[in-house]
Design a protein around this motif. Structure first.
Motif, mmCIF file in Angstrom:
data_model
loop_
_atom_site.group_PDB
_atom_site.id
_atom_site.type_symbol
_atom_site.label_atom_id
_atom_site.label_comp_id
_atom_site.label_asym_id
_atom_site.label_seq_id
_atom_site.Cartn_x
_atom_site.Cartn_y
_atom_site.Cartn_z
ATOM 1 N N GLU A 95 47.734 31.308 -12.600
ATOM 2 C CA GLU A 95 48.822 31.293 -13.584
ATOM 3 C C GLU A 95 48.440 30.440 -14.792
ATOM 4 O O GLU A 95 49.003 29.382 -15.051
ATOM 5 N N GLN A 147 50.793 29.811 -5.236
ATOM 6 C CA GLN A 147 51.648 30.441 -6.228
ATOM 7 C C GLN A 147 52.972 29.714 -6.292
ATOM 8 O O GLN A 147 53.450 29.173 -5.290
ATOM 9 N N THR A 207 59.040 28.033 -4.212
ATOM 10 C CA THR A 207 60.127 28.550 -5.040
ATOM 11 C C THR A 207 61.319 27.609 -4.993
ATOM 12 O O THR A 207 61.603 27.000 -3.957
ATOM 13 N N GLY A 232 57.011 30.470 -7.984
ATOM 14 C CA GLY A 232 57.849 31.425 -8.693
ATOM 15 C C GLY A 232 59.314 31.041 -8.570
ATOM 16 O O GLY A 232 59.749 30.570 -7.513
ATOM 17 N N SER A 277 62.807 33.525 -3.883
ATOM 18 C CA SER A 277 61.907 34.647 -4.119
ATOM 19 C C SER A 277 61.909 35.545 -2.896
ATOM 20 O O SER A 277 61.900 35.066 -1.756
ATOM 21 N N TYR A 303 53.113 35.855 -14.218
ATOM 22 C CA TYR A 303 53.955 36.826 -13.502
ATOM 23 C C TYR A 303 53.483 36.896 -12.060
ATOM 24 O O TYR A 303 52.356 37.290 -11.770
ATOM 25 N N ASP A 304 54.344 36.520 -11.129
ATOM 26 C CA ASP A 304 53.929 36.265 -9.750
ATOM 27 C C ASP A 304 53.204 37.419 -9.063
ATOM 28 O O ASP A 304 52.103 37.224 -8.525
#
Length: 498
Positions: free
Chosen positions: A297, A263, A414, A265, A418, A394-395
């Motif tokens: 994502e 992920q 990040t 973000g 985050s 949206y994480d």
């Protein structure tokens, strides 16, 4: 270029500022903020702007060498991509040795990295009672006698009723809840419903056995007789579930049993050449061991999908990814949105200008492994290696889907910062720049900003991989130490609220 800037590819007509550039520094003819773009040559109006050797936008006006290049003078035009399915598939070499971690072996053969008990809700209406049960268990010291249990996690959400009883929205919620209910990081599950909701507990229980010593219990508030009686019954159930889950102890397991959710973000201009490609190296190391890495994502690979479709093992796999993006274009059009609605304001302050630029950096998390599968949100994975799971950018929503698909480890890059965690799955945070790590070190596990200072991506990727094994074996992440993970369960909601 001087060392105050970084030129990422020979074809690029921009470089990245590694510090705030004043006029006259590194050829700047105007101030350029750190992590933003500076023109390394004159760029004609209408000319393509290149980063990583790829198009990230078009000059809206003449841009002189040394100028700040950002949203005031460049933008994204129509996006066209050549999928070239399966044209660049290069299997990774076999590893020199098989790595192991210490995990919890479940009856179905999967291996957990944590041993929680989940209090899972079918509907928002049972969410408060689920929290009451978990709070009462904590206050009573119930887990003191069960040292192998990591904690009790209430999984509450905002849906489950006021929705159609079939269709995409219902299917997604059901898959997500079922994925959590069967997750290897849960040693036991208590299902709590209200009783009259659209998504009935029977849909979640399915054919799972319920015995005195089994890992599953369920009840509804209406049938049990209200809040107080449900809390009392819930505490009895948790006692038996804790006794069952406590029987599990960590034992050696091959790293092939790890499923990593990747992920990003709060990305910035550094993310695409520090933290994301470093995570890509770690992902490749995991895939070499026979493990699984999930890239997600979908709205944030837009413009970089050709880098994945070329690595798809088959044309069918590549076409599935293209089909997902086509669906997203129509989805955005129906809801008066645009795929270039990204980057966010924070991303732009960090130097990212268009979704093309952001996506090219985001895809770096995927390393070099072939793409073996493309899956729906929260769907069970049927292939190993590098896979793609459809999700919003949206994480919390994206990570929720990855965990429902079986991720027992999360790595989160990040650049802006985050603060989040994702129980029952531990989350490693990776900073893209050293300033962020210095400022928010209590939230960040690994600094990747030193890649911009000379540390090789191979070394940083190896560091991340070793941290993944340590966390999978029980080492606590920063977000776990801070207590995050109680509010980040966010299933993707699609469809009418009735």
């Amino acid at each position: 270029m001087p060392t105050k800037t970084l030129h990422l590819h020979d074809a690029d007509n921009i470089a990245i500022a590694l510090e705030n550039l004043a006029v006259g520094v590194a050829g700047a003819i105007e101030t350029v903020p750190r992590s933003h773009k500076i023109a390394v040559a004159d760029i004609a109006e209408g000319a393509k702007i290149l980063r990583y050797g790829q198009v990230i936008g078009t000059a809206d006006t003449f841009i002189a060498a040394g100028s700040h290049v950002h949203s005031h003078n460049m933008s994204m035009k129509e996006h066209v991509s050549d999928a070239a399915f399966a044209s660049a598939v290069h299997p990774l070499p076999k590893p020199a040795q098989t790595r192991i971690f210490q995990g919890y072996h479940r009856e179905d053969g999967r291996v957990g990295t944590r041993n929680y008990i989940g209090v899972l809700t079918s509907v928002n209406c049972s969410g408060s009672v689920a929290r009451f049960i978990a709070d009462a268990a904590e206050k009573s010291g119930l887990l003191a006698a069960y040292p192998n249990v990591d904690g009790i996690v209430p999984i509450v959400h905002g849906s489950g009723c006021g929705m159609a009883g079939r269709g995409l929205g219902y299917d997604i919620l059901l898959r997500t809840l079922a994925g959590y209910g069967n997750h290897p990081n849960f040693g036991g599950i208590l299902l709590v419903g209200l009783g009259c909701e659209v998504l009935q507990l029977s849909e979640l229980v399915g054919d799972r056995r319920i015995t005195k010593d089994g890992a599953l219990r369920y009840m509804t508030i209406q049938q049990t007789g209200g809040t107080s009686r449900t809390i009392a019954a819930g505490l009895e159930y948790l006692e038996s579930l804790a006794a069952y889950a406590d029987r599990a102890t960590r034992a050696p397991a091959p790293v092939s049993e790890l499923t990593l959710g990747m992920q990003c973000g709060g990305s910035d201009g550094y993310s695409g050449f520090t933290a994301n490609p470093a995570l890509g190296v770690a992902s490749d190391l995991l895939v070499q061991q026979g493990g699984t890495s999930i890239l997600s994502e979908t709205s944030e690979i837009y413009g970089a999908e050709h880098l994945l479709t070329r690595r798809a093992e088959t044309e069918e796999v590549g076409q599935k990814l293209v089909d997902k993006l086509t669906w997203w274009e129509a989805y955005c059009a129906r809801n008066d949105a645009k795929m270039d609605n990204n980057p966010s304001p924070g991303n732009k302050r960090g130097g990212l200008t268009t979704i093309l630029e952001k996506s090219l950096g985001a895809v770096a998390k995927a390393g070099q492994a072939p793409l073996s599968g493309v899956f729906d949100y929260a769907a069970s994975l049927t292939s190993r290696g590098l896979v793609f799971m459809d999700s919003p950018g949206y994480d919390p929503c994206s990570v929720t889907g990855q965990i429902a698909s079986g991720a027992n480890l999360i790595a989160f890059t990040t650049g802006r910062g985050s603060v989040s965690g994702y129980k029952p799955t531990p989350c490693l945070k990776l900073a893209s720049n050293s300033d962020l790590f210095a400022r928010m070190g209590e939230d960040i596990d690994i600094n990747c900003g030193d890649v911009a200072e000379g540390v090789s991506l191979d070394n940083k990727g190896a560091e991340i991989f070793e941290a993944m094994i340590a966390v999978a074996s029980g080492a606590r992440t920063k977000s776990e130490a801070l207590g995050f993970g109680g509010v980040e369960f966010v299933p993707w909601q699609i469809g009418a609220v009735l």
